[in-house]
Write a protein that holds these residues in place. Structure first.
Motif, PDB file in Angstrom:
ATOM      1  N   ALA A  20       8.414  -5.480  13.732  1.00 19.46           N
ATOM      2  CA  ALA A  20       7.973  -6.625  14.013  1.00 19.46           C
ATOM      3  C   ALA A  20       9.273  -7.497  13.177  1.00 19.46           C
ATOM      4  N   VAL A  21       9.290  -8.913  13.734  1.00 18.51           N
ATOM      5  CA  VAL A  21      10.294  -9.794  13.192  1.00 18.51           C
ATOM      6  C   VAL A  21       9.392 -11.065  13.053  1.00 18.51           C
ATOM      7  N   ALA A  22       9.658 -11.537  11.606  1.00 17.61           N
ATOM      8  CA  ALA A  22       8.693 -12.709  11.055  1.00 17.61           C
ATOM      9  C   ALA A  22       9.488 -13.213   9.837  1.00 17.61           C
ATOM     10  N   ASP A  23       9.626 -14.500   9.462  1.00 19.38           N
ATOM     11  CA  ASP A  23       9.771 -14.862   8.422  1.00 19.38           C
ATOM     12  C   ASP A  23       8.877 -14.820   7.319  1.00 19.38           C
ATOM     13  N   ILE A  24       8.707 -13.513   6.606  1.00 16.12           N
ATOM     14  CA  ILE A  24       7.529 -13.114   5.704  1.00 16.12           C
ATOM     15  C   ILE A  24       7.592 -14.138   4.474  1.00 16.12           C
ATOM     16  N   ASN A  25       8.659 -14.405   3.906  1.00 15.55           N
ATOM     17  CA  ASN A  25       8.717 -15.348   2.679  1.00 15.55           C
ATOM     18  C   ASN A  25       9.138 -16.585   2.706  1.00 15.55           C
ATOM     19  N   VAL A  26       9.186 -17.196   3.977  1.00 11.70           N
ATOM     20  CA  VAL A  26       9.282 -18.734   4.453  1.00 11.70           C
ATOM     21  C   VAL A  26      10.464 -19.098   3.784  1.00 11.70           C
ATOM     22  N   ASP A  27      11.676 -18.443   3.840  1.00 12.85           N
ATOM     23  CA  ASP A  27      13.066 -18.996   3.237  1.00 12.85           C
ATOM     24  C   ASP A  27      13.884 -19.274   4.624  1.00 12.85           C
ATOM     25  N   GLY A  28      13.338 -19.312   5.810  1.00 10.82           N
ATOM     26  CA  GLY A  28      14.119 -19.879   6.740  1.00 10.82           C
ATOM     27  C   GLY A  28      15.012 -18.647   7.365  1.00 10.82           C
ATOM     28  N   LEU A  29      14.726 -17.534   7.116  1.00 13.72           N
ATOM     29  CA  LEU A  29      15.544 -16.422   7.292  1.00 13.72           C
ATOM     30  C   LEU A  29      14.582 -15.186   7.957  1.00 13.72           C
ATOM     31  N   PRO A  30      14.671 -14.885   9.119  1.00 14.00           N
ATOM     32  CA  PRO A  30      13.843 -13.806   9.753  1.00 14.00           C
ATOM     33  C   PRO A  30      14.110 -12.625   9.018  1.00 14.00           C
ATOM     34  N   ASP A  31      12.840 -11.843   8.685  1.00 18.40           N
ATOM     35  CA  ASP A  31      12.793 -10.535   8.184  1.00 18.40           C
ATOM     36  C   ASP A  31      12.155  -9.605   9.315  1.00 18.40           C
ATOM     37  N   VAL A  32      12.517  -8.408   8.902  1.00 18.89           N
ATOM     38  CA  VAL A  32      12.131  -7.156   9.647  1.00 18.89           C
ATOM     39  C   VAL A  32      10.959  -6.234   9.137  1.00 18.89           C
ATOM     40  N   VAL A  33       9.776  -6.126   9.504  1.00 20.47           N
ATOM     41  CA  VAL A  33       8.620  -5.382   9.213  1.00 20.47           C
ATOM     42  C   VAL A  33       8.820  -3.926   9.849  1.00 20.47           C
ATOM     43  N   VAL A  34       8.980  -3.119   9.097  1.00 22.24           N
ATOM     44  CA  VAL A  34       9.093  -1.541   9.734  1.00 22.24           C
ATOM     45  C   VAL A  34       7.971  -0.684   9.291  1.00 22.24           C
ATOM     46  N   GLY A  35       7.321   0.066  10.188  1.00 20.51           N
ATOM     47  CA  GLY A  35       6.605   1.131  10.019  1.00 20.51           C
ATOM     48  C   GLY A  35       6.888   2.784  10.399  1.00 20.51           C
ATOM     49  N   TYR A  36       6.713   3.643   9.095  1.00 19.98           N
ATOM     50  CA  TYR A  36       7.141   4.829   9.468  1.00 19.98           C
ATOM     51  C   TYR A  36       5.995   5.569   9.510  1.00 19.98           C
ATOM     52  N   GLY A  37       5.776   6.434  10.757  1.00 23.01           N
ATOM     53  CA  GLY A  37       4.422   6.834  10.987  1.00 23.01           C
ATOM     54  C   GLY A  37       4.122   8.241  10.083  1.00 23.01           C
ATOM     55  N   GLY A  38       5.017   8.871   9.783  1.00 24.99           N
ATOM     56  CA  GLY A  38       5.122  10.187   9.038  1.00 24.99           C
ATOM     57  C   GLY A  38       4.283  11.290   9.856  1.00 24.99           C
ATOM     58  N   THR A  39       4.500  11.382  10.970  1.00 24.35           N
ATOM     59  CA  THR A  39       3.642  12.480  11.984  1.00 24.35           C
ATOM     60  C   THR A  39       4.193  13.860  12.022  1.00 24.35           C
ATOM     61  N   THR A  40       5.472  13.842  11.651  1.00 25.63           N
ATOM     62  CA  THR A  40       6.139  15.134  11.175  1.00 25.63           C
ATOM     63  C   THR A  40       6.184  15.694   9.814  1.00 25.63           C
TER      64      THR A  40
END
Length: 377
Positions: A20-40
């Motif tokens: 997902a892409v969102a400015d999580i810390n509200v500094d004006g710079l979009p951040d990237v949220v990543v999940g690693y599923g760990g299914t293997t």
């Protein structure tokens, strides 16, 4: 025109499965949220890559271990009402609430908890999630779908949603959503109440359907009426956009089994038994696995960005002359990697929406998270 790839992370973990892409810390710079599923057998993990510049990101791990197992998608909003963005992660057998503390870049100030009613016997993979105010009270409520046993549910938020306690699960449809695979929140009937568009890949009829919000302020348990859109075979991901620009929201869906992207035109009369469908694109070799509707060229016309596996690639499609004919395919990127999920946002803040992708390699060392600079104008 060529979309320039910029690596966010490589070799940091295995199987990036959510993004997902969102400015999580509200500094004006979009951040990237990543999940690693760990299914293997790798370590399940949820990470935020905080942007320093468009080519530099700081990696902060929010959650590691079984709690993040099977993470598939995120919803992002200020749930706790403190002005900070929080996360809901759809995982295997549970929904995880990640509440941001005083410092977004300090992982020890983030609090993780399981949403009450989202775990337990008989609940398998949560496949999609959204945050939206449904009952007119307190915090945003949570809408989620579970592929096995097949449920579409909303969770009423408590008055003080500081953790996973006090959320009340209420069924929207627990009978006809086998293989529930995706949902989108949209005011389909334009009555100023958010409705739910649902995909259920395991259904034999009405694989795409929408549910009319009954108005939940007085009685949150009122039933949601279901309206069939189509029986499009095994849709896994959907998007909603006004494709033909007639003022009504249409739905776009991808079917990996058919290797097809279709879109379905909202009728004037919403009680009609089916929406008119059109083929947007077919693939002969690649398998479409994700899609997003976005105005790539900033010309007012919704385009569709598609991620593929076997062979991996990114494409974007735009209509020429008629939206009812097959759309023109534009190459965004080709890979030796498979694309798992994509997200979009204006990462470099140039006024054009870019693409972020979770990429799966033939080996763990090739797994990558990257974003692609939009050159279109």
């Amino acid at each position: 025109m060529a979309w320039s790839p910029i690596t966010i992370s490589s070799g940091a973990n295995v199987e990036p499965s959510a993004i997902a892409v969102a400015d999580i810390n509200v500094d004006g710079l979009p951040d990237v949220v990543v999940g690693y599923g760990g299914t293997t057998g790798s370590t399940p993990e949820i990470v935020i890559f905080f942007q320093t510049t468009p080519t530099r990101f700081q990696r902060i791990s929010l959650l590691q271990g079984p709690g993040a197992l099977g993470v598939r998608t995120f919803a992002i909003a200020d749930i706790s009402g403190d002005g900070r963005l929080d996360l809901i992660a759809a995982c295997n057998g549970q929904l995880i609430y990640l509440r941001q503390g005083e410092s977004a870049l300090n992982p020890f100030t983030w609090v993780s908890d399981v949403i009450s009613g989202s775990s337990g016997a008989g609940l398998g993979q949560w496949t999609d999630v959204a945050l939206v105010q449904l009952d007119g009270l307190f915090a945003p409520d949570l809408v989620a779908c579970n592929g096995d046993p097949g449920r579409l549910i909303w969770f009423r938020s408590p008055q003080f949603p500081l953790n996973g306690n006090g959320w009340t699960p209420i069924g929207i449809d627990t009978a006809t959503r086998a293989g529930a695979s995706a949902l989108v929140i949209e005011d389909i009937d334009r009555d100023n109440l958010p409705d739910v568009m649902s995909a259920a890949a395991g259904e034999s009829q009405a694989t795409l359907a929408w549910y009319r919000n009954p108005g939940l302020t007085v009685d949150p348990t009122q039933p949601w009426l279901r309206f069939a859109v189509t029986g499009f075979a095994q849709p896994t991901r959907i998007a909603v956009a006004d494709v033909d620009r007639d003022g009504r929201s249409d739905v776009i869906a991808c079917s990996p089994t058919q290797r097809r992207i279709g879109w379905f035109q909202q009728p004037v009369d919403l009680t009609e038994p089916a929406w008119q469908g059109y083929v947007l694109a077919d693939f002969s070799t690649n398998t479409p696995v994700d899609l997003i509707a976005a105005d790539v060229e900033v010309n007012g016309q919704p385009d569709v960005v598609v991620a593929t596996a076997d062979v991996g690639g990114l494409r974007w499609f735009t209509p020429i002359n008629s939206v009812q004919s097959r759309w023109v395919e534009n190459n965004l990127a080709d890979f030796s990697l498979n694309v798992n999920r994509i997200a979009m946002g204006d990462i470099d803040r140039d006024g054009r929406i870019d693409v972020a992708a979770a990429l799966l390699g033939a080996t763990a060392s090739e797994d990558t998270v990257a974003w692609f600079l939009n050159p279109e104008f």
